[in-house]
Design a protein around this motif. Structure first.
Motif, PDB file in Angstrom:
ATOM      1  N   VAL A   1      10.213 -25.526   2.909  1.00 36.99           N
ATOM      2  CA  VAL A   1      10.326 -24.077   2.836  1.00 36.99           C
ATOM      3  C   VAL A   1       9.008 -23.546   2.289  1.00 36.99           C
ATOM      4  O   VAL A   1       8.682 -23.732   1.114  1.00 36.99           O
ATOM      5  N   HIS A   2       8.238 -22.910   3.161  1.00 39.30           N
ATOM      6  CA  HIS A   2       6.917 -22.393   2.792  1.00 39.30           C
ATOM      7  C   HIS A   2       7.068 -20.939   2.346  1.00 39.30           C
ATOM      8  O   HIS A   2       7.365 -20.057   3.149  1.00 39.30           O
ATOM      9  N   ILE A   3       6.859 -20.713   1.062  1.00 41.11           N
ATOM     10  CA  ILE A   3       6.965 -19.373   0.488  1.00 41.11           C
ATOM     11  C   ILE A   3       5.554 -18.820   0.351  1.00 41.11           C
ATOM     12  O   ILE A   3       4.722 -19.366  -0.383  1.00 41.11           O
ATOM     13  N   ILE A   4       5.276 -17.762   1.097  1.00 37.93           N
ATOM     14  CA  ILE A   4       3.938 -17.157   1.087  1.00 37.93           C
ATOM     15  C   ILE A   4       4.036 -15.780   0.442  1.00 37.93           C
ATOM     16  O   ILE A   4       4.737 -14.895   0.934  1.00 37.93           O
ATOM     17  N   SER A   5       3.345 -15.617  -0.668  1.00 30.77           N
ATOM     18  CA  SER A   5       3.357 -14.337  -1.379  1.00 30.77           C
ATOM     19  C   SER A   5       2.341 -13.385  -0.751  1.00 30.77           C
ATOM     20  O   SER A   5       1.224 -13.774  -0.394  1.00 30.77           O
ATOM     21  N   HIS A   6       2.754 -12.141  -0.630  1.00 29.32           N
ATOM     22  CA  HIS A   6       1.900 -11.127   0.001  1.00 29.32           C
ATOM     23  C   HIS A   6       2.459  -9.759  -0.352  1.00 29.32           C
ATOM     24  O   HIS A   6       3.518  -9.630  -0.968  1.00 29.32           O
ATOM     25  N   THR A   7       1.754  -8.741   0.057  1.00 28.84           N
ATOM     26  CA  THR A   7       2.339  -7.407   0.141  1.00 28.84           C
ATOM     27  C   THR A   7       1.803  -6.770   1.400  1.00 28.84           C
ATOM     28  O   THR A   7       0.619  -6.902   1.722  1.00 28.84           O
ATOM     29  N   HIS A   8       2.687  -6.149   2.162  1.00 25.28           N
ATOM     30  CA  HIS A   8       2.231  -5.431   3.350  1.00 25.28           C
ATOM     31  C   HIS A   8       1.755  -4.060   2.878  1.00 25.28           C
ATOM     32  O   HIS A   8       2.572  -3.203   2.545  1.00 25.28           O
ATOM     33  N   TRP A   9       0.423  -3.889   2.824  1.00 23.41           N
ATOM     34  CA  TRP A   9      -0.111  -2.693   2.195  1.00 23.41           C
ATOM     35  C   TRP A   9      -0.463  -1.627   3.225  1.00 23.41           C
ATOM     36  O   TRP A   9      -1.555  -1.619   3.788  1.00 23.41           O
ATOM     37  N   ASP A  10       0.476  -0.731   3.480  1.00 23.88           N
ATOM     38  CA  ASP A  10       0.169   0.455   4.265  1.00 23.88           C
ATOM     39  C   ASP A  10      -0.704   1.354   3.392  1.00 23.88           C
ATOM     40  O   ASP A  10      -0.267   1.823   2.339  1.00 23.88           O
ATOM     41  N   ARG A  11      -1.911   1.594   3.828  1.00 25.09           N
ATOM     42  CA  ARG A  11      -2.870   2.319   2.991  1.00 25.09           C
ATOM     43  C   ARG A  11      -2.406   3.747   2.717  1.00 25.09           C
ATOM     44  O   ARG A  11      -2.755   4.344   1.701  1.00 25.09           O
ATOM     45  N   GLU A  12      -1.656   4.293   3.648  1.00 26.13           N
ATOM     46  CA  GLU A  12      -1.069   5.627   3.503  1.00 26.13           C
ATOM     47  C   GLU A  12       0.129   5.665   4.441  1.00 26.13           C
ATOM     48  O   GLU A  12       0.114   5.075   5.509  1.00 26.13           O
ATOM     49  N   TRP A  13       1.178   6.387   4.041  1.00 29.82           N
ATOM     50  CA  TRP A  13       2.370   6.442   4.880  1.00 29.82           C
ATOM     51  C   TRP A  13       3.321   7.529   4.363  1.00 29.82           C
ATOM     52  O   TRP A  13       3.109   8.687   4.625  1.00 29.82           O
ATOM     53  N   TYR A  14       4.330   7.103   3.585  1.00 28.21           N
ATOM     54  CA  TYR A  14       5.273   8.085   3.048  1.00 28.21           C
ATOM     55  C   TYR A  14       4.726   8.772   1.804  1.00 28.21           C
ATOM     56  O   TYR A  14       5.320   9.705   1.279  1.00 28.21           O
ATOM     57  N   LEU A  15       3.582   8.274   1.323  1.00 23.71           N
ATOM     58  CA  LEU A  15       2.794   8.938   0.284  1.00 23.71           C
ATOM     59  C   LEU A  15       1.377   9.113   0.818  1.00 23.71           C
ATOM     60  O   LEU A  15       0.902   8.294   1.615  1.00 23.71           O
ATOM     61  N   PRO A  16       0.672  10.149   0.386  1.00 20.37           N
ATOM     62  CA  PRO A  16      -0.730  10.284   0.801  1.00 20.37           C
ATOM     63  C   PRO A  16      -1.573   9.156   0.227  1.00 20.37           C
ATOM     64  O   PRO A  16      -1.171   8.465  -0.714  1.00 20.37           O
ATOM     65  N   PHE A  17      -2.765   8.986   0.775  1.00 17.27           N
ATOM     66  CA  PHE A  17      -3.601   7.837   0.437  1.00 17.27           C
ATOM     67  C   PHE A  17      -3.806   7.667  -1.055  1.00 17.27           C
ATOM     68  O   PHE A  17      -3.637   6.571  -1.596  1.00 17.27           O
ATOM     69  N   GLU A  18      -4.194   8.715  -1.756  1.00 13.95           N
ATOM     70  CA  GLU A  18      -4.562   8.525  -3.161  1.00 13.95           C
ATOM     71  C   GLU A  18      -3.373   8.091  -4.012  1.00 13.95           C
ATOM     72  O   GLU A  18      -3.554   7.383  -5.007  1.00 13.95           O
ATOM     73  N   LYS A  19      -2.175   8.467  -3.662  1.00 11.47           N
ATOM     74  CA  LYS A  19      -1.010   7.998  -4.415  1.00 11.47           C
ATOM     75  C   LYS A  19      -0.770   6.509  -4.148  1.00 11.47           C
ATOM     76  O   LYS A  19      -0.493   5.738  -5.072  1.00 11.47           O
ATOM     77  N   HIS A  20      -0.883   6.109  -2.901  1.00 14.64           N
ATOM     78  CA  HIS A  20      -0.819   4.677  -2.610  1.00 14.64           C
ATOM     79  C   HIS A  20      -1.990   3.936  -3.265  1.00 14.64           C
ATOM     80  O   HIS A  20      -1.863   2.778  -3.669  1.00 14.64           O
ATOM     81  N   HIS A  21      -3.128   4.621  -3.344  1.00 13.88           N
ATOM     82  CA  HIS A  21      -4.319   4.036  -3.952  1.00 13.88           C
ATOM     83  C   HIS A  21      -4.048   3.663  -5.412  1.00 13.88           C
ATOM     84  O   HIS A  21      -4.413   2.563  -5.879  1.00 13.88           O
TER      85      HIS A  21
END
Length: 897
Positions: A7-27
């Protein structure tokens, strides 16, 4: 399978740079994530690694807030604890151009290499809304042999059973993904999504339940003993207690080997265990074997103004600025790599799937408009500098016998093919600088009707002149303060004939007796005609076009269709039982607005009334999160006036009919399309896509339930058989549909107006209604047995630069590169930063081998999409079916500027 599965557990985060929040809030959230991640990695040696989502821009974004963390970040990357690259951003593949997809890879790898020599070599497409068919070839040329993706393929049979049925692309998550040219990579689908290992429990009871389900789900799809669990999700913080969670899993399920893994290790293990029955999936992956409700294809028509800005920005960079800067470079100028890097990166910051797809909150898309402007402004400066450098080197003295007041100007053709078309240029008849004094009366008295337009051979060209009067301007010299002036300006419009590819031709506006010209393309109040077509205007404003070369007649072209849309930014949804409205029964106002020897134009005006909006029920359904397929809302009976003005132009030597439609949209919750019935008997059609013209079926698969069957396009869509063909080119209109109406009608979406983002919550987006003035451009290209050249050239603006009378070492007319290959499409001309070589790219449109012939005595070599030198070539190069080929030209050994 072996007794003990891994079982290969790969840690990550799918980082949408902007989406349901504007860029600077995601920033800000990104900064918190990275701080927490690095703290976790340093505190826990058993927390092995983290995959940074394939985006090198994340590093830049983080260091904007935390420059003091660069050394710590560098140590973790060097130690293989944080995996980076190969992309600059996670793009939407189908809404970004061929060259933009390559620049994304090129700049991403270049930036990643500044951090580490061990860059992630993985085709990472976790959430692209479909996958381009040429991805395996692009990846292979870049030295990448594996791709992972989250959409596009239905891998299993009914009820998640692993099946060998022919109806499904693959019975497994693992498959061999093959491009049209035959290039193949290992493809791995996130069959249980890229969050199937998110938030792994530490509590033993919760872990027991979690792993029982997750392991069973993964085993349904895996072709090997190696199961993939993705430990992360959208904007997911790093799981700080993961090491403890893995320890608990090992204790509860001793028959499995739990590994805190990374993609390199996981893929290596998978490759060693692949069974022989792994399927081959071919070309585009667009979720065609589904019910059709989850393809997200209608993001191609969300906020069309963004797509138009993107098309213009991409064309200005890759089709104009890069070729012109390359021509100037060959003439001895410096190539501005630093400016291109800034312009491309700024443009690509608009290319993530939730950005360019128009499926974010309104604040995101407001900022995108600014980025588009910033990138384009840099491109325009590069273009101006390059054309100024080139025109200063062109010997224009051949026009001096016509008088010292002869005004030369150069028309540049930055496409890959010779080009003829109507060009507009603004000329200063005379300038008076403030430093020397301005005499407005003197400027006003300059005569504007005693000149003719000629080329270097003295051939005269008919033109239309508009007197622009006296206007302010200024120079910005490199060696002194700005120089303001007043100028008497005119605008010339004429048909520039046979301008060399990747080259230019210099004309002059000179004093002479102006001949009277009575030629016209209009011989009937409702008709215009050139050597290729007869265009007749019907009472309802539709066009009847006769292709004189083949005798084919196309009728009812350019009828407009409007329907309700109770969907969202992701998906179109027509109200149940609604019948679309059209202009077919509306009498239009039709008048001639241009009649010159080189161009004719008619204006068509439709006065229409459309339902004003959807009913209030839609507000209730959206706020209560009723899924769009289950909504019952209808459009109201109240109507709003809706006027469409359509300008249809035909050039004397034009092989297509240019159309511009404008309207002031004050109607909400609807979709507007323009229809082109082809009446061509064929089961398939062709759409311009990424380094290919993709062949697609007119009828969807048997599983398809969605009444709509919209698809992506770039430059054009074409329906043809052996007897007839109709191509509709466009500028930034990325959505089309081949209607199942018995006529193979091409429907092009020109507006989609919706009120919410959609997806996982309620996010109102009033600006997605696209209220206000809208203008769209498309081109009708009928043909018997034609090519796509005109459709590609339609994307590329002409560039014109005024010159002066002077000596120079460049001729009045020049091409930088002669080449031939009828089945080839030219893609780009630029300069490689590392070698200084000029890089030229083509792709083969056909399933047959083609020969690229370059007759000049030049030294060049075959390269790849990363512009690395390989094989030295002769003057003829064999290009395989559907191959993307990049040629490097050695500047120092070139005998041409």
């Amino acid at each position: 399978m072996s007794a003990k599965q891994s079982v290969h557990i790969i840690s990550h985060t799918h980082w949408d740079r902007e989406w349901y929040l504007p860029f600077e809030k995601h920033h800000v959230l990104l900064c918190k994530l990275m701080d927490q991640l690095m703290e976790t990695l340093e505190a826990d040696e058993n927390y092995k690694s983290f995959h940074l989502d394939g985006q090198t821009i994340i590093l830049d974004d983080y260091l904007q807030f935390r420059p003091e963390m660069k050394e710590k970040l560098q140590r973790l990357i060097d130690a293989g604890r944080i995996h980076i690259g190969p992309w600059y951003i996670l793009q939407d593949e189908f809404l970004t151009s061929s060259e933009a997809n390559l620049r994304n890879l090129q700049y991403g790898l270049k930036d990643a290499a500044k951090w580490s020599s061990n860059v992630s070599k993985l085709g990472y497409f976790p959430d692209s809304f479909g996958n381009m068919g040429q991805a395996p070839q692009i990846l292979q040329q870049a030295g990448i042999d594996t791709a992972v993706f989250g959409r596009g393929v239905k891998p299993t049979g009914f009820n998640n059973t692993v099946s060998d049925a022919e109806d499904y692309e693959s019975p497994y998550s693992e498959m061999n993904w093959q491009a049209p040219d035959g290039s193949t990579v290992l493809g791995i689908l996130f069959a249980n999504w890229y969050s199937n290992g998110n938030e792994i429990p530490v509590d033993r009871d919760q872990a027991q339940e979690f792993w029982k389900k997750k392991l069973a789900d993964a085993e349904k799809y895996a072709a090997t003993p190696h199961l993939l669990l993705m430990n992360g999700c959208d904007h997911q913080p790093a799981q700080t207690d993961l090491s403890e969670a893995i320890k608990v899993a090992r204790e509860l399920f001793p028959d499995y080997e739990f590994i805190h893994s990374d993609f390199d290790h996981y893929i290596n293990q998978v490759k060693q265990s692949l069974p022989k029955d792994v399927k081959v999936v071919n070309g585009e992956l667009r979720s065609q074997h589904t019910d059709g409700w989850g393809t997200l294809v209608n993001t191609a028509s969300s906020r069309i103004y963004l797509k138009q800005l993107n098309q213009k920005g991409q064309a200005m960079l890759e089709k104009v600025a890069e070729p012109l800067a390359s021509l100037a470079y060959l003439a001895g100028e410096q190539y501005p790599h630093h400016l291109f890097s800034y312009a491309w990166k700024t443009l690509m910051q608009n290319h993530p799937h939730d950005s360019i797809c128009g499926c974010s909150v309104d604040e995101v898309h407001r900022e995108m408009v600014t980025r588009f402007d910033k990138s384009r402004h840099v491109a325009e400066m590069i273009i101006d500098d390059s054309t100024a450098a080139l025109t200063s080197r062109i010997n224009t003295n051949a026009y001096r016998p016509y008088g010292e007041d002869a005004i030369p100007f150069t028309v540049f053709n930055t496409s890959g093919w010779m080009r003829t078309g109507v060009v507009t240029v603004e000329l200063d008849l005379e300038r008076q600088y403030y430093a020397k004094g301005v005499n407005r009366l003197e400027l006003l008295n300059i005569c504007t009707d005693n000149r003719i337009l000629i080329d270097e051979h003295g051939q005269e060209y008919p033109f239309a002149l508009t007197d622009l009067g006296i206007q302010f301007g200024y120079d910005l010299p490199d060696d002194q303060f700005r120089q303001p002036y007043m100028a008497r300006k005119v605008r010339l419009t004429f048909e520039a004939c046979e301008i060399p590819n990747l080259g230019y031709k210099t004309f002059a506006f000179v004093k002479a007796e102006k001949p009277s010209v009575a030629d016209t393309l209009i011989h009937h109040p409702r008709e215009m005609e050139n050597e290729f077509f007869i265009v007749h205007f019907e009472d309802n404003g539709s066009l009847t076009v006769t292709d004189k070369m083949s005798g084919n007649v196309f009728t009812k072209l350019c009828v407009y269709e409007d329907s309700g849309d109770i969907g969202n930014e992701y998906m179109y949804r027509q109200p149940d039982g609604e019948k679309a409205l059209t202009t077919e029964q509306i009498k239009a106002e039709i008048r001639i607005i241009e009649d010159t020897p080189f161009q004719a134009a008619f204006e068509i005006v439709h006065h229409w009334g459309l339902p004003s909006r959807a009913s209030e029920q839609l507000d209730s359904e959206q706020s209560q999160l009723v899924w769009f397929t289950a909504r019952k809302s209808q459009r109201v009976q109240e109507t709003t006036p809706f006027t469409i003005k359509t300008i249809v132009k035909l050039e004397k030597h034009g092989k297509g009919i240019d159309v511009t439609a404008s309207f002031d949209n004050q109607v909400t919750d609807h979709r507007l399309r323009v229809l082109f019935p082809t009446e061509i008997d064929t089961h398939c059609h062709y759409a311009d896509s990424i380094f290919e013209v993709a062949k697609r079926d007119n009828q969807p698969s048997s599983e398809w339930k969605n009444p709509s069957n919209c698809q992506h396009q770039h430059a054009f869509v074409s329906v043809h058989n052996q007897e007839a063909g109709l191509t509709i080119a466009n500028k930034g209109l990325n959505e089309y549909e081949i209607l199942r109406d018995g006529k193979n009608t091409i429907a092009i979406t020109i507006l989609r107006a919706v009120r919410e983002l959609g997806d996982w919550g309620y996010f109102p987006t009033p600006e997605a209604q696209c209220l206000g003035e809208q203008t769209v451009h498309f081109k009708i290209i009928p043909y018997g047995n034609g090519s796509y050249t005109d459709a590609y050239q339609f994307q590329i603006p002409w560039v014109v630069k005024q010159a002066s009378l002077h000596d120079g070492d460049l001729p009045l007319t020049q091409t930088s590169l002669e080449w031939s290959g009828p089945k080839l499409a030219f893609s780009s001309m630029k300069v490689a930063e590392e070698t200084g070589d000029v890089m030229l790219r083509w792709y083969n449109l056909s399933d047959e081998q083609e020969t690229l012939a370059i007759p000049q005595p030049l030294t060049f070599y075959k390269s790849n999409v990363l512009e690395q030198e390989s094989t030295k070539l002769e003057n003829e190069i064999s290009i395989n079916k559907y191959e993307i080929v990049t040629i490097g030209l050695k500047k120092k050994e070139s005998s041409r500027p």
